[in-house]
Write an enzyme that holds these catalytic residues in place. Structure first.
Site, PDB file in Angstrom:
ATOM      1  CD  GLU A  80      -2.723  -1.246   2.596  1.00  0.00           C
ATOM      2  OE1 GLU A  80      -3.709  -0.576   2.579  1.00  0.00           O
ATOM      3  OE2 GLU A  80      -2.347  -2.167   3.085  1.00  0.00           O
ATOM      4  CB  ALA A 107      -5.629 -15.232   2.014  1.00  0.00           C
ATOM      5  CG  MET A 205       1.409 -10.145  -1.602  1.00  0.00           C
ATOM      6  SD  MET A 205       0.033  -9.032  -2.738  1.00  0.00           S
ATOM      7  CE  MET A 205       0.061 -10.039  -4.147  1.00  0.00           C
ATOM      8  CG  ASN A 229      -4.358 -18.312  -5.095  1.00  0.00           C
ATOM      9  OD1 ASN A 229      -4.587 -17.497  -3.746  1.00  0.00           O
ATOM     10  ND2 ASN A 229      -3.351 -18.280  -5.839  1.00  0.00           N
TER      11      ASN A 229
HETATM   12  N1  HPA Z   1       0.283 -14.985  -4.413  1.00  0.00           N
HETATM   13  C1  HPA Z   1       0.594 -13.716  -3.543  1.00  0.00           C
HETATM   14  N2  HPA Z   1       0.029 -13.409  -2.433  1.00  0.00           N
HETATM   15  C2  HPA Z   1      -1.357 -13.950  -2.559  1.00  0.00           C
HETATM   16  C3  HPA Z   1      -1.701 -15.184  -2.975  1.00  0.00           C
HETATM   17  C4  HPA Z   1      -0.787 -15.514  -4.345  1.00  0.00           C
HETATM   18  O1  HPA Z   1      -1.022 -16.496  -5.009  1.00  0.00           O
HETATM   19  N3  HPA Z   1      -2.931 -15.687  -2.815  1.00  0.00           N
HETATM   20  C5  HPA Z   1      -3.196 -14.985  -1.849  1.00  0.00           C
HETATM   21  N4  HPA Z   1      -2.177 -13.908  -1.595  1.00  0.00           N
END
Ligand code: HPA
Length: 266
Positions: A80, A107, A205, A229
């Protein structure tokens, strides 16, 4: 720091949190469900406000499973444009409020074959690839050493407790290494293949700056990623923030249940 602590203590009176939690995507609800006192970041001296959609930006104090807890509902990210020192300031505030253990949640994209979207993963170690370190600058000797050891940031005893809790709750829990990039762009296939070959299981991140500062100032850290993901897409599929949010929403009940039970046993 003094004005921050004085301001917060005035609001929370004799509430002394022993556990801190930084709530990542999907887990924010925990601070709606358990909320005794809430203070907006906007009101706290020296705090920065959160800008990412879905992040509320409140410091929430509550008793969960009989333990006094302070939660960050919404975190600030390096991408940010805030400095590493700014985004990790709340960890030092927690330390000054008497917190002993910090649960970091996030996440993350799944990189290794060990993890899949929808999994929860205990962080056993991390790789800082953000290109910056939150401890750069003049050292505050009252908080920690100039060259702090980082051999066991994510404490084995806390990992053991979390694993036992997961077993009791019937929740499957993976274990792995978290790789931190600065973001905000997601990784290219070539980057994911590098990250995988260098031994990481998940990529995100956040978390690493807070973990470094927490360990530096003597907080015991537990890290949990929600794998939102697959980061290593091979068929040309695209990754979107929406996909990340959709998975964290799908997993949040399991994630909340785990965290509440872990708190009970910390
Ligand atoms: N990459 C980086 N940061 C993330 C991802 C990703 O695939 N998924 C959630 N935060």
């Amino acid at each position: 720091m003094r004005d921050t602590i004085e301001f917060i203590k005035e609001k929370i009176k004799d509430f002394e949190p022993e556990i801190g939690i930084i709530l990542g995507s999907g887990l924010g609800e925990l601070a709606d469900e358990y909320c005794d006192i809430a203070i907006s970041y906007n009101d706290i001296p020296n705090f920065i406000k959160s800008t990412v959609q879905g992040h509320k930006g409140r410091l929430v104090f509550a008793e969960i499973s009989g333990k006094k807890v302070v939660m960050m509902q919404g975190r600030n990210h390096y991408y940010e444009g805030h400095s590493m020192q700014e985004i990790t300031y709340p960890v030092k505030v927690m330390k000054n409020l008497g917190v002993k253990k910090l649960i970091l949640t996030n996440a993350a994209g799944g990189v290794s074959d060990k993890v899949q979207a929808g999994d929860l993963m205990l962080i056993t170690d991390h790789i800082n690839f953000m290109g910056a370190n939150p401890l750069v600058g003049k050292n505050d000797d009252t908080l920690g050493e100039r060259f702090p050891d980082m051999t066991e940031i994510y404490k084995k005893d806390l990992i053991g407790i979390a694993q036992n809790c997961a077993k009791e709750c019937g929740i499957e829990l993976k274990k792995g290494i978290y790789w931190a990039n600065s973001g905000p762009s997601y990784e290219t296939p070539a980057e994911i293949s590098m990250i995988k070959s260098l031994g990481a299981d998940a990529v995100g991140m956040s978390t690493v700056p807070e973990a470094i500062v927490a360990n530096y100032c003597g907080l015991k850290v537990l890290g949990i990623s929600c794998i939102s993901n697959s980061a290593s897409k091979t068929g040309g599929e695209k990754l979107s923030h929406e996909e990340v949010i959709a998975t964290t929403n799908r997993v949040k009940e399991k994630f909340k249940k785990l965290v509440v039970n872990v708190i009970k046993n910390l």
